[in-house]
Structure formats: C-alpha cells, structure tokens
Design an enzyme around this catalytic site. Structure first.
Site, mmCIF file in Angstrom:
data_model
loop_
_atom_site.group_PDB
_atom_site.id
_atom_site.type_symbol
_atom_site.label_atom_id
_atom_site.label_comp_id
_atom_site.label_asym_id
_atom_site.label_seq_id
_atom_site.Cartn_x
_atom_site.Cartn_y
_atom_site.Cartn_z
ATOM 1 N N SER A 298 0.828 -1.210 0.000
ATOM 2 C CA SER A 298 0.000 0.000 0.000
ATOM 3 C C SER A 298 0.867 1.266 0.000
ATOM 4 O O SER A 298 1.589 1.534 -0.946
ATOM 5 C CB SER A 298 -0.955 -0.047 1.189
ATOM 6 O OG SER A 298 -1.960 0.921 1.079
ATOM 7 N N ASP A 309 10.513 5.086 -9.894
ATOM 8 C CA ASP A 309 10.128 5.738 -11.149
ATOM 9 C C ASP A 309 10.819 7.081 -11.334
ATOM 10 O O ASP A 309 11.125 7.471 -12.474
ATOM 11 C CB ASP A 309 8.605 5.924 -11.197
ATOM 12 C CG ASP A 309 7.872 4.637 -11.495
ATOM 13 O OD1 ASP A 309 8.535 3.577 -11.561
ATOM 14 O OD2 ASP A 309 6.637 4.666 -11.647
ATOM 15 N N LYS A 323 -0.678 -4.100 -3.335
ATOM 16 C CA LYS A 323 -1.975 -3.484 -3.019
ATOM 17 C C LYS A 323 -1.963 -2.070 -3.582
ATOM 18 O O LYS A 323 -1.337 -1.178 -3.025
ATOM 19 C CB LYS A 323 -2.256 -3.441 -1.526
ATOM 20 C CG LYS A 323 -3.645 -2.853 -1.220
ATOM 21 C CD LYS A 323 -3.899 -2.704 0.262
ATOM 22 C CE LYS A 323 -5.327 -2.247 0.528
ATOM 23 N NZ LYS A 323 -5.614 -0.886 0.051
#
Length: 392
Positions: A298, A309, A323
C-alpha cells in the site's frame, strides 16, 4: 430502502407478511436496475425461488433481515476483491466508535500472507509481547469475527478499542496442533514508526526504517534525518520491509525527502477522473537504496514506486505485496456500512501495481530468521561502491 427484520415463527399471517416483504424488495430491485438485469431474468428467478424455498422449506426459522444481509454480503463477495467488505450494523458501529475515539491497542504489526492475517512484528513491553504473540502467528478470530479473508484495515480496527478493554484472539501457530486462545487487555500504544542509526561511521552510511505510516511519521522521519546528518550522513538505506502501509498523505509527505517536487502517486477513478499527489520541498541528494519485501504494501509501495520511477534510488530485496487500490466507506441506511474499492493507485510512471507488486532493481532473497541480513548487506555494498566511484 429501510426494512425491519422480523423473526419467522411459522404463523400464516407472518408468513404472508414475510412473502409480501420479499416480493416488494425484489420488485423494487427490478425497478431500479431492470434495464441492466433484463438479460439475467433467469438468475433473478432463481434468487426469488431460493428465498421462497428457504422461507418455506428450511428446517429452522430465519428472519428476512438475515436473508437480505446474506444477499448483500454475497454481492460484495462476488466481486472477488479482498478489500471490498460489507459490514453489518454491529461491526460498522464498532469501527466508527473506534475511529472517533481515543483507543488502545495490542502492540503488533500485522499483514496479509496467503490471504491470512499474520503477525509481522511484536513490539516489546506491549500487551501482545507480554502474552507471547510471535511473528508468524496467524490470527484466525478476533472476538466473534472470523478473520479468514478479512481485509487488513478492518482487522486492525477490530483489534483496537478503549484502553483497559479486552479482546479475544484465536491464534494458529506453526508447529502447534491446537489453536491458542488469548484474552488480552488493550493498552495505550505509543510505538515510534521510525528507527534510525549509522551503519558505517567511516563511510557515512545511515539506516532509516519506517514500520508503518501514521500522522506522526513525517515528523519522525525529519527528526531522524536531522540526527543522521549531524552524525555525518553521506548515503542512506531506507528500509520499507514489512511495512503494511497506513496514511497515504503521510507517505506522500515522506516522499518529499527522497524525490524532487512532482508526482508521487496518481489516484485513478472509474469514470476517468484522476487526482495527482505531489512531493514538495527539497529532497536529500544522497545515494539511496530502498529495501522492500513481500510484506511492503500500500503506502509503502507508493513511496518505493515513486523513488524507483523518479530515479532517485535503487530497490533491493523481493517483490512487494501488490496493493494498489483505494477504498471508500459508505453508510447504509440500516446502520450497516460498505467499504468498496473505488480507485486505483498508479506510480509516477503510471504503473498499475495491484496484484502485481513492484519488482526491485536487484533481487535478494532473505530466509526468515536467518542470522545474516543479506538484503541489508547488499544495500551497504551498493552504497559503498557508489561513494568511492568517481563522479561522472
């Protein structure tokens, strides 16, 4: 639509009234979604037949309210989504009361492993520690609630409660034949979410572990980083292993220390609407390695995904939990509630991680209970190489 549950006694008048109630319920359902269900009339016919057969042929009396509750539970279960949950009035009221008040807990960190509620960490000097709860224990029951298949957020809320109140847990422990039944008194739990230290004084390599994200985590991270900087911090290991997530805004705030201003996560809704949560402030410009494993979930995945990224650090360890969805809680008119998945998370690179997880840049497996932390050692090695490598 409101309804009053009635106990079935077998009397003709009550039987007739129950049938009229069921017929009215189904008629209204037809009116509301008739156009969508026109192709499924056979299924609705079967639904009506099942209801009638249960009311007339089932051995024991059953209330209409119980049947309707069961139907709603079945609708949500049919989504095959472990995070969407129908909450009956009793459970929903309990959760609301706990969210509004000041409550105690047990002192454990839990996660989902093989769809089972599993203890990841037990904190010292807490009720859980004093009652012998261990990492790896599977919580099968919380009071009267079956914890099998229960979503993580609901389970955590059920284990919380007023300081001094008791909670009953049924625990399955590997290697033990019989369940372990415990009655534990809740206490006020104040466990720091952040731990830090210098790993290598000569090289200036620091270590910062975040156990979960709460409202105070960002402040704890700031204090820990300031302390490490005073001790000569030149590179950092950020440990997100076994972090089940927590407060989304907290994770976004913490991301501001590790990624430049810009997107941290996109929240994408069914209708195409999208929210973008951004990092703000000036990040550390230091070599960074992030440790993750299968229990990083999460909000922890949001932070790890943003760092990966945005290219500000390397991920080491094992693939994360996966999740990447958001739940919204809806109040129902009869006192019940519905927690429904309403959006998905996307990383800054617009990667959907739900049920997929985030693959680390360097895979290093770690056996449970191993004497040597191979993942941490790999992170230290990478940072040492980075620090001695000439600048480009």
């Amino acid at each position: 639509m409101e309804y009053t549950p009635r106990e079935w006694s077998g009397g003709e008048r009550r039987q007739s009234r129950g049938f009229r109630w069921l017929a009215l319920l189904l008629f209204l359902l037809f009116l509301l979604v008739g156009s969508l269900l026109a192709k499924n009339y056979q299924h609705l016919g079967n639904l009506l037949r099942v209801l009638v057969l249960v009311k007339t042929q089932y051995l024991h009396p059953v209330s209409t309210g119980a049947l309707v509750d069961g139907a709603m539970q079945g609708i949500v279960d049919a989504l095959d989504d472990p995070y969407s949950v129908y909450l009956d009035a009793r459970t929903f009221k309990q959760l609301q009361e706990q969210i509004r008040g000041s409550f105690g807990g047990l002192g454990i960190l839990v996660g989902l492993k093989n769809n089972q509620l599993t203890v990841v960490r037990t904190y010292e000097n807490t009720p859980a520690f004093e009652n012998g709860i261990q990492p790896g224990d599977v919580i099968a029951k919380i009071d009267q609630h079956d914890a099998r298949g229960m979503d993580l957020e609901t389970a955590v809320q059920l284990m919380r409660g007023p300081v001094g109140s008791k909670v009953h847990l049924s625990i399955i422990r590997p290697g033990r034949a019989e369940p372990l039944d415990l009655t534990i008194t809740r206490q006020e739990i104040s466990v720091p979410t952040v731990q830090s230290r210098i790993l290598d004084q000569e090289a200036g390599i620091g270590y910062l572990a975040i156990a979960q994200f709460t409202e105070k985590t960002a402040e704890e991270v700031e204090q820990a980083l300031q302390k490490l900087q005073k001790e000569g911090l030149k590179a950092l290991v950020l440990d997100l292993r076994d972090n089940p997530g927590g407060e989304l805004r907290s994770a976004v705030h913490v991301a501001g220390y590790f990624v430049p201003p810009g997107p941290v996560v996109y929240i994408q809704y069914r209708g195409g609407q999208e929210d973008e949560l951004k990092a703000e402030g000036q990040p550390l410009r230091l070599p960074l390695v992030v440790l993750v494993n299968g229990n990083s979930a999460s909000a922890a995945e949001i932070l790890a995904g943003a760092i990966k990224d945005r290219g500000t650090g390397r991920l080491v360890g094992e693939k994360t939990f996966g999740k990447g969805v958001v739940q919204t809680v809806f109040n129902l008119s009869d006192g019940a509630g519905l927690k429904l998945t309403t959006a998905r998370y996307l990383t800054p690179g617009r990667h959907d991680i739900n049920k997929k997880g985030i693959q680390p840049d360097i895979i290093v497996e770690q056996a449970p209970g191993a004497a040597v932390d191979r993942q941490l050692e790999k992170a230290r090695q990478l940072l040492q190489e980075k620090l001695v490598r000439p600048a480009a």
